[in-house]
Design a protein around this motif. Structure first.
Motif, mmCIF file in Angstrom:
data_model
loop_
_atom_site.group_PDB
_atom_site.id
_atom_site.type_symbol
_atom_site.label_atom_id
_atom_site.label_comp_id
_atom_site.label_asym_id
_atom_site.label_seq_id
_atom_site.Cartn_x
_atom_site.Cartn_y
_atom_site.Cartn_z
ATOM 1 N N HIS A 1 0.881 -1.294 0.299
ATOM 2 C CA HIS A 1 0.003 -0.204 0.284
ATOM 3 C C HIS A 1 1.023 1.367 0.225
ATOM 4 O O HIS A 1 1.439 1.571 1.173
ATOM 5 N N PRO B 1 1.108 5.069 -0.182
ATOM 6 C CA PRO B 1 -0.484 6.258 -0.008
ATOM 7 C C PRO B 1 -0.163 7.111 -1.568
ATOM 8 O O PRO B 1 1.308 7.423 -1.663
ATOM 9 N N HIS C 1 8.344 0.339 -1.852
ATOM 10 C CA HIS C 1 8.158 0.010 -0.739
ATOM 11 C C HIS C 1 8.971 -1.288 0.512
ATOM 12 O O HIS C 1 9.657 -1.541 -0.144
ATOM 13 N N THR D 1 4.577 1.660 4.946
ATOM 14 C CA THR D 1 2.818 1.823 5.009
ATOM 15 C C THR D 1 2.083 1.000 4.727
ATOM 16 O O THR D 1 0.938 1.139 4.658
ATOM 17 N N TYR E 1 -0.057 -2.652 3.555
ATOM 18 C CA TYR E 1 -0.436 -3.620 2.673
ATOM 19 C C TYR E 1 -1.428 -3.367 2.339
ATOM 20 O O TYR E 1 -1.890 -3.396 3.373
ATOM 21 N N GLU E 2 -2.318 -4.698 0.994
ATOM 22 C CA GLU E 2 -3.143 -4.300 0.352
ATOM 23 C C GLU E 2 -4.059 -6.194 0.715
ATOM 24 O O GLU E 2 -3.335 -6.970 0.408
ATOM 25 N N THR F 1 -5.757 -8.501 -0.474
ATOM 26 C CA THR F 1 -6.245 -9.380 -1.634
ATOM 27 C C THR F 1 -6.875 -10.359 -2.252
ATOM 28 O O THR F 1 -5.846 -11.681 -1.257
ATOM 29 N N GLU G 1 -10.420 -0.738 0.852
ATOM 30 C CA GLU G 1 -9.170 0.163 1.875
ATOM 31 C C GLU G 1 -9.612 -0.898 2.639
ATOM 32 O O GLU G 1 -9.092 -0.241 3.809
ATOM 33 N N ASN G 2 -8.750 -1.733 2.791
ATOM 34 C CA ASN G 2 -8.490 -3.114 3.764
ATOM 35 C C ASN G 2 -9.983 -3.374 4.839
ATOM 36 O O ASN G 2 -9.680 -4.371 5.718
ATOM 37 N N ARG H 1 -9.425 1.827 6.951
ATOM 38 C CA ARG H 1 -7.777 0.398 7.299
ATOM 39 C C ARG H 1 -7.937 0.186 8.481
ATOM 40 O O ARG H 1 -6.526 -1.073 7.925
#
Length: 423
Positions: A156, A158, A172, A260, A262-263, A265, A279-280, A355
């Motif tokens: 993730h 921003p 990242h 920052t 992770y997503e 998925t 948004e998680n 989040r």
């Protein structure tokens, strides 16, 4: 009952083991050629030898930020050793020992990547899997799905004003491996979670200067050996060669390191699975794990700020209690109402953002653990776990440089002792 487990990281291994102990016909699918998930270190940062995205975010030299007494599954302690905080390789050794002890490996199809999961009209599940050895797709039918695909592989990042105009390097923490790649640089580290705190110190070993941007409420004394870490508030904007902060200050930088998060998925889940992730925030989930619309599916391990291995085991035992018919699934209406009550408290009383929808931490994880155990009438997590978690958190806030020097010793199910390794 045929159960599909997706992933052979810690959560997936725990799922297979618990299914075997319930005499269920379980198969695990793992896209790599070995167990361990994010605990497997590789120098590669982009693609593996088969062209697949690198899953692991492990960097060289990582040590656990939780003591091994919290890093174990509840019925399988780490082999005895004095230190409580271990290198990542020891955790991987532990997972291999766990797998071999409970004969888990024989139930895993390695080099098999799940392509699609969709429900059928009879409430069974169709799972299409690509065999990476033959390059052919195979179709399986299951009665239940345990999704354990891990959540530390899709970064993730921003958005900031000027991000595209910055001429330096932007990476990242997922792609961080060693600090020497930042030698003689001025590095901006963004993020105040575990990775941000750890990597700000790590990078300072080689960088000329580390500018650590975070919005932690409490002051964190990094005690970097070179005295070359400065702390800054949130970022206002990036320029071609530097960064402005919310306090109006400016620093020139060469590299931005995003720590920052992770997503979440689940690219293999069809729309018919009736789960959404924005948004998680994954919904609708009963107790943050069971798919309310299709309760024979569970998403394991998306909660954070907790004791992960303990949580995996509890969530899996919770779901299996209903899957096996020992308890009837609550009604759809009850699960929705229970979840709405929980989430309203999170939004209104705790002020959490989307989040942070699955965030726990001090106090709240204890309530969650107790709730799962009581609801499903299963063995609860031992009382020392959350107490030790809180003490470790205090130690870490007090001194990030030395908190791993503490040794924890379990006395009984409720109590433990603490001492410093170098007293």
């Amino acid at each position: 009952m045929k159960v599909c487990v997706i992933g052979a990281g810690a959560a997936g291994l725990c799922a297979i083991k618990n299914c075997l102990q319930q005499n269920l016909d379980v198969i695990g699918f793992e896209q790599s050629n070995d167990i361990g998930g994010t605990w497997v270190y590789t120098d590669k940062i982009d693609k593996d030898e088969r062209g697949l995205d690198i899953h692991s975010s492990m960097y060289k030299g990582l040590h656990t930020n939780l003591p091994k007494e919290l890093m174990c599954f509840p019925d399988f302690p780490f082999p005895s050793q004095e230190k409580s905080f271990l290198p990542a390789s020891d955790v991987l050794d532990y997972l291999n020992l766990y797998v071999d002890t409970f004969n888990v490996r024989s139930r895993i199809k390695f080099l098999h990547i799940v392509v699609r999961v969709r429900p059928l009209l009879d409430n069974s599940w169709e799972v299409i899997v690509k065999n990476l050895i033959t390059n052919m797709n195979e179709t399986f039918i299951f009665d239940a799905i345990l999704v354990c695909n891990g959540h530390f592989s899709v970064p993730h990042i921003p958005k900031f004003e000027g991000q595209k105009t910055f001429r330096g390097r932007q990476i990242h923490s997922h792609k961080y491996r060693v600090s020497k790649t930042f030698q003689n640089e001025r590095v901006l580290v963004i993020g105040g979670s575990s990775s941000g705190t750890d990597l700000a110190r790590e990078v300072s070993n080689d960088a000329n200067l580390v500018i650590w941007s975070h919005h932690l409420k409490e002051h964190v004394d990094l005690k970097a050996e070179n005295g070359n870490v400065i702390q800054k508030p949130d970022i206002s904007s990036l320029t071609e060669d530097g960064v402005f902060f919310n306090d109006g200050s400016f620093e020139r930088i060469n590299t931005v390191l995003y720590c920052t998060g992770y997503e979440f998925t689940f690219p293999f889940l069809s729309i018919d699975c009736n789960l959404s992730c924005y948004e998680n925030y994954v919904q609708p989930l009963y107790k943050h794990c069971i798919n309310i619309n299709r309760p024979t599916m569970a998403i394991i391990g998306i909660i954070f700020n907790n004791c992960p291995f303990q949580t995996f085991d509890l969530q899996i035992r919770f779901h299996l209690k209903f899957l096996t018919g020992e308890k009837a699934f609550p009604s759809h209406e009850h699960m929705l109402a229970d979840t709405e009550k929980d989430m309203n408290e999170r939004w209104k009383q705790r002020g959490l953002s989307r989040r942070k929808a699955h965030s726990f931490g001090d106090g709240y994880q204890n309530e969650y653990y107790r709730d799962l155990a009581v609801t499903a009438d299963i063995q609860p997590i031992k009382q020392y776990v959350t107490k030790m978690y809180s003490e470790n958190r205090r130690n870490r806030q007090k001194d990030i440089a030395t908190f791993r020097n503490y040794i924890f010793t379990i006395i009984n199910d409720e109590t433990f002792t603490t001492r410093l390794l170098f007293e």
